[in-house]
Design an enzyme around this catalytic site. Structure first.
Site, PDB file in Angstrom:
ATOM      1  N   GLU A  23      93.112  25.237  53.647  1.00  0.00           N
ATOM      2  CA  GLU A  23      91.876  25.452  54.423  1.00  0.00           C
ATOM      3  C   GLU A  23      91.031  26.409  53.604  1.00  0.00           C
ATOM      4  O   GLU A  23      91.349  27.598  53.512  1.00  0.00           O
ATOM      5  CB  GLU A  23      92.218  26.065  55.788  1.00  0.00           C
ATOM      6  CG  GLU A  23      93.091  25.197  56.665  1.00  0.00           C
ATOM      7  CD  GLU A  23      92.422  23.892  57.022  1.00  0.00           C
ATOM      8  OE1 GLU A  23      91.214  23.876  57.268  1.00  0.00           O
ATOM      9  OE2 GLU A  23      93.116  22.850  57.018  1.00  0.00           O
ATOM     10  N   CYS A  46      84.671  31.034  58.223  1.00  0.00           N
ATOM     11  CA  CYS A  46      84.707  29.872  57.328  1.00  0.00           C
ATOM     12  C   CYS A  46      83.733  28.792  57.776  1.00  0.00           C
ATOM     13  O   CYS A  46      83.107  28.138  56.952  1.00  0.00           O
ATOM     14  CB  CYS A  46      86.117  29.326  57.234  1.00  0.00           C
ATOM     15  SG  CYS A  46      86.853  28.942  58.826  1.00  0.00           S
TER      16      CYS A  46
HETATM   17  P1  NAD Z   1      91.437  34.719  48.980  1.00  0.00           P
HETATM   18  O1  NAD Z   1      91.581  33.368  48.417  1.00  0.00           O
HETATM   19  O2  NAD Z   1      90.950  35.809  48.102  1.00  0.00           O
HETATM   20  O3  NAD Z   1      92.811  35.241  49.595  1.00  0.00           O
HETATM   21  C1  NAD Z   1      93.510  34.509  50.578  1.00  0.00           C
HETATM   22  C2  NAD Z   1      94.974  34.897  50.536  1.00  0.00           C
HETATM   23  O4  NAD Z   1      95.545  34.434  49.317  1.00  0.00           O
HETATM   24  C3  NAD Z   1      95.224  36.392  50.573  1.00  0.00           C
HETATM   25  O5  NAD Z   1      96.338  36.640  51.386  1.00  0.00           O
HETATM   26  C4  NAD Z   1      95.525  36.725  49.122  1.00  0.00           C
HETATM   27  O6  NAD Z   1      96.325  37.863  48.941  1.00  0.00           O
HETATM   28  C5  NAD Z   1      96.277  35.476  48.691  1.00  0.00           C
HETATM   29  N1  NAD Z   1      96.298  35.215  47.249  1.00  0.00           N
HETATM   30  C6  NAD Z   1      95.451  35.666  46.289  1.00  0.00           C
HETATM   31  N2  NAD Z   1      95.816  35.171  45.089  1.00  0.00           N
HETATM   32  C7  NAD Z   1      96.904  34.385  45.285  1.00  0.00           C
HETATM   33  C8  NAD Z   1      97.728  33.574  44.435  1.00  0.00           C
HETATM   34  N3  NAD Z   1      97.490  33.482  43.132  1.00  0.00           N
HETATM   35  N4  NAD Z   1      98.745  32.889  44.999  1.00  0.00           N
HETATM   36  C9  NAD Z   1      98.977  32.954  46.327  1.00  0.00           C
HETATM   37  N5  NAD Z   1      98.247  33.710  47.175  1.00  0.00           N
HETATM   38  C10 NAD Z   1      97.211  34.409  46.666  1.00  0.00           C
HETATM   39  O7  NAD Z   1      90.492  34.539  50.255  1.00  0.00           O
HETATM   40  P2  NAD Z   1      89.897  35.673  51.167  1.00  0.00           P
HETATM   41  O8  NAD Z   1      88.807  36.340  50.406  1.00  0.00           O
HETATM   42  O9  NAD Z   1      90.995  36.477  51.752  1.00  0.00           O
HETATM   43  O10 NAD Z   1      89.283  34.816  52.372  1.00  0.00           O
HETATM   44  C11 NAD Z   1      87.973  34.366  52.420  1.00  0.00           C
HETATM   45  C12 NAD Z   1      87.912  32.895  52.069  1.00  0.00           C
HETATM   46  O11 NAD Z   1      88.724  32.147  52.974  1.00  0.00           O
HETATM   47  C13 NAD Z   1      86.511  32.316  52.221  1.00  0.00           C
HETATM   48  O12 NAD Z   1      86.237  31.474  51.132  1.00  0.00           O
HETATM   49  C14 NAD Z   1      86.599  31.509  53.517  1.00  0.00           C
HETATM   50  O13 NAD Z   1      85.669  30.458  53.601  1.00  0.00           O
HETATM   51  C15 NAD Z   1      88.008  31.024  53.469  1.00  0.00           C
HETATM   52  N6  NAD Z   1      88.487  30.659  54.807  1.00  0.00           N
HETATM   53  C16 NAD Z   1      88.668  29.334  55.103  1.00  0.00           C
HETATM   54  C17 NAD Z   1      89.084  28.956  56.386  1.00  0.00           C
HETATM   55  C18 NAD Z   1      89.277  27.499  56.760  1.00  0.00           C
HETATM   56  O14 NAD Z   1      89.817  27.224  57.821  1.00  0.00           O
HETATM   57  N7  NAD Z   1      88.867  26.557  55.937  1.00  0.00           N
HETATM   58  C19 NAD Z   1      89.327  29.940  57.349  1.00  0.00           C
HETATM   59  C20 NAD Z   1      89.127  31.265  57.006  1.00  0.00           C
HETATM   60  C21 NAD Z   1      88.717  31.618  55.727  1.00  0.00           C
END
Ligand code: NAD
Length: 511
Positions: A246, A280
Site C-alpha cells: 500500500e 495516503c
Molecule cells: P516509508 O516508506 O519511509 O516507511 C514506511 C515503513 O517502512 C517504516 O516503518 C520504515 O521504517 C520502513 N522501512 C524503511 N526502509 C525500509 C526497508 N529498506 N525495508 C523495510 N522497511 C523499511 O514511509 P513513511 O514516510 O513512513 O509513510 C508515508 C508514505 O506512506 C506516504 O508515501 C504515504 O502515501 C504512504 N501510505 C500509503 C498508504 C496506503 O494505504 N496506500 C497508507 C498510509 C501511508
C-alpha cells in the site's frame, strides 16, 4: 528540529532513537533498535506460538479479539494520549482516524471470521461433475506488518486483526517516527490474554524493517512510500515472500459544473487537510471546470481561512508528524510560485507552533509543469487548477504515475459513475471524501506506483490464508476412463466426449 534523534550508543551500547512530540517538541521517550538477530528470534517465537494458535477454533480466536476491543474502548483516552504524543495530532482527529476505524475493524472481522474461514463446497465443471470439492483455508504462518507514521495505530491494527483471526502470528514493525503507537497493540493483545509470541512488535528503522522481510516470514503487509515499497518488493521477491504493498498517492478531485459547490468545497478541503494532509488518500490536486471555478475557489478559501492550526489537542490542523516533510512542502510551493502559481491562503511555515508546522495552503494558477501537481506532497497543500470541462479534468487526473484513490463531485450519479469508470485509480468516491479505505467490503489497493495487491474486500481475511482445495470421488468405481491402460478404444471415447461436450453450444453453456 527533528522529532526523532539518533542515539549512537545507549547505556547498553546499542543504537536507538530519542523521540519528541513533533508539535510541542517535548521529549516522550527513547527506544533501542531491534537488530537482525533479534528479529529472527522474534520470528522463531512467533512460529512456535502460531503452530498452537492454528489449532485454536476460529470461534475461540474471536474471543481474544473481542477482549482486545473491550480494552481498546476502556483505554481509549490513554491510547489517544500516546498516539497524539507520537504524531502531534489533535484528539478528535486521532479518535476519527485511529480509534474508531480500529474498533470497527475488530468488530467487523470478529463477527464474520467464522463464516469467512469456513470450508466451502464448490461445484465443479461438466467433466468433473462426478467429483466433489471442498475449499479449506489454512493460515500462512508468520505475517510481517511494516507500518508508516501517518496512521501508526490503525495501519498496524488493520492487517493484524484478519491475519490473527485466520490463524497466523503477526510481527509489527512500526515506523521509527511514531514507535510508541505500534507498541500499544502488543500491549492490548497481551492484556487480552493472547498467547505470548503471537503478536510482537519490533521497534527500529529501515534496517529492522529490511531484516524482517529477510527473517523467514510468510507474508508481508507493507504500507509506506513507493520508494521503500520497491526495495521491500525486491527483497520479498528474492525470498519468495508474498507481499501486499500500500504505497503513495497523488489523489485528484474532479469538480464538475453541476456540483453542489458548498459540499464540494468542504469535502475537497477536508480531503486535503485531514491529518494535516498526511493521508495516503488525501486530496492532493483539484480540477474544477471553469463555469463554477470562481465560486468554488471563493468557498474553499473561505473555509480554509477558518481552519485552526495548533498543538493543544483541540486543533483542526496540526504540525507535521515528520518534520523533514517540511522540505518537500517548501520546495513544492517555491517551485509553483516560481512558475506562476498564486497562494490564496497560507503558503509558509506557521511559526506560532513549537514544532514544524506548515499553514493550510490553497494555491491557484497551477499546472502540470509544477511539482505540487505531480509529486506526492503529504502535507496541507491544496492546489486548484481550472479546466474547460470534465474530459480535460479526467485526462489531467490520469496524467500521474500514481493511482491510489480519487473523488468526483457532481449532482448526477450517472455522470459520477461514467467518470469513475475512466479514472485510472484504485478506488473512487462520488460526492464523498475518500471513504473507501474505511469501507471493509471495498477492495482497496493502488494501481500504477500506488501499490500491489488488495486489502479489505469480501474475501479480506482470505488474503492471510492459503486456500486449499480437497477433491473427493463420489462414485467409488474401480477405475476411471483416463487411468491406465491408455487404449485405442478409450482414446476414441475421449474424442467423442470432446465433440459431445464442447462441440455443442448447449453443452458449452453448461460448462
Ligand atoms: P516509508 O516508506 O519511509 O516507511 C514506511 C515503513 O517502512 C517504516 O516503518 C520504515 O521504517 C520502513 N522501512 C524503511 N526502509 C525500509 C526497508 N529498506 N525495508 C523495510 N522497511 C523499511 O514511509 P513513511 O514516510 O513512513 O509513510 C508515508 C508514505 O506512506 C506516504 O508515501 C504515504 O502515501 C504512504 N501510505 C500509503 C498508504 C496506503 O494505504 N496506500 C497508507 C498510509 C501511508
Amino acid at each position: 528540529m527533528a522529532a526523532i534523534e539518533p542515539i549512537e550508543k545507549n547505556a547498553a551500547g546499542r543504537r536507538g532513537y530519542s523521540v519528541k512530540n513533533p508539535a510541542t517538541l517535548e521529549p516522550i521517550g527513547e527506544f533501542q533498535v531491534t537488530n537482525a538477530e533479534e528479529v529472527r528470534e522474534a520470528v522463531k517465537r512467533a512460529r512456535v506460538a502460531q503452530a498452537k494458535w492454528a489449532r485454536v477454533p476460529v470461534k475461540e480466536r474471536v474471543t481474544y479479539v473481542q477482549r482486545a476491543l473491550d480494552l481498546l474502548i476502556e483505554r481509549e483516552e490513554q491510547i489517544i494520549d500516546v498516539i497524539c504524543a507520537d504524531t502531534g495530532r489533535g484528539r478528535m482527529e486521532t479518535r476519527l482516524m485511529e480509534i474508531i476505524p480500529s474498533a470497527d475493524t475488530m468488530a467487523w472481522f470478529a463477527k464474520r471470521a467464522e463464516s469467512m474461514l469456513a470450508d466451502r463446497k464448490v461445484g465443479l465443471q461438466t467433466l468433473l461433475k462426478m467429483k466433489r470439492m471442498v475449499v479449506t483455508h489454512r493460515p500462512l504462518g508468520v505475517i510481517g506488518v511494516i507500518a508508516p507514521w501517518n496512521g501508526p495505530f490503525v495501519l498496524s491494527v488493520n492487517p493484524t486483526i484478519p491475519a490473527l483471526l485466520a490463524g497466523n502470528a503477526v510481527i509489527i514493525k512500526p515506523s521509527e517516527i511514531t514507535p510508541f503507537s505500534g507498541g500499544l497493540i502488543e500491549e492490548l493483545f497481551r492484556d487480552a490474554g493472547l498467547p505470548e509470541g503471537l503478536v510482537q512488535v519490533v521497534l527500529g528503522d529501515g534496517e529492522t524493517g529490511a531484516a524482517l522481510v529477510e527473517a523467514g516470514i510468510d507474508k508481508l503487509s507493507f504500507t509506506g512510500s513507493t520508494a521503500t515499497g520497491r526495495k521491500v518488493a525486491e527483497s520479498a521477491g528474492r525470498n519468495l515472500v508474498q507481499v501486499s504493498l500500500e504505497l503513495g498517492g497523488k489523489d485528484a478531485a474532479i469538480v464538475c459544473g453541476d456540483a453542489n459547490i458548498e459540499r464540494a468545497a468542504r469535502g475537497v478541503l477536508y480531503g486535503a487537510m485531514f491529518n494535516t494532509g498526511q493521508f495516503c488518500c488525501g486530496t492532493e490536486r483539484v480540477y474544477v471546470v471553469r463555469e463554477i471555478a470562481d465560486e468554488f475557489i471563493a468557498k474553499v478559501v473561505e473555509y480554509a481561512k477558518e481552519l485552526r492550526q495548533g498543538s493543544d489537542g483541540t486543533q483542526d490542523v496540526s504540525a507535521m508528524t515528520w518534520p523533514k516533510q517540511m522540505e518537500t512542502l517548501e520546495r513544492q510551493v517555491e517551485d509553483a510560485l516560481a512558475k506562476g502559481a498564486r497562494v490564496l491562503v497560507g503558503g509558509k511555515r506557521n511559526a506560532s507552533i513549537e514544532g514544524a508546522a506548515f499553514e493550510p495552503t490553497v494555491l491557484v494558477d497551477v499546472n502540470h509543469s509544477m511539482l505540487v501537481m505531480t509529486e506526492e506532497a503529504f502535507g496541507p497543500l491544496l492546489p486548484i487548477m481550472v479546466v474547460e470541462d470534465e474530459n480535460e479534468a479526467l485526462a489531467l487526473a490520469n496524467d500521474s504515475p500514481f493511482g491510489l484513490s480519487g473523488t468526483v463531485w457532481t449532482r448526477d450519479n450517472a455522470r459520477g459513475m461514467r467518470i469513475a469508470k475512466e479514472f485510472e485509480t484504485g478506488s473512487i468516491c462520488v460526492n464523498e471524501s475518500s471513504l473507501t479505505y474505511g469501507a471493509h467490503r471495498a477492495p482497496f489497493g493502488g494501481v500504477k506506483q500506488s501499490g500491489m495487491g488488495y486489502v479489505h474486500g469480501e474475501g479480506a481475511i482470505l488474503h492471510f490464508t492459503r486456500q486449499v482445495p480437497v477433491i473427493f470421488d463420489r462414485l467409488g468405481m474401480k477405475t476411471e476412463q483416463n487411468w491406465y491402460p491408455l487404449t485405442e478404444e478409450k482414446n476414441d471415447g475421449m474424442g467423442k466426449l470432446l465433440k459431445f461436450f464442447y462441440g455443442s453450444r448447449i453443452w458449452r453453456k453448461m460448462a
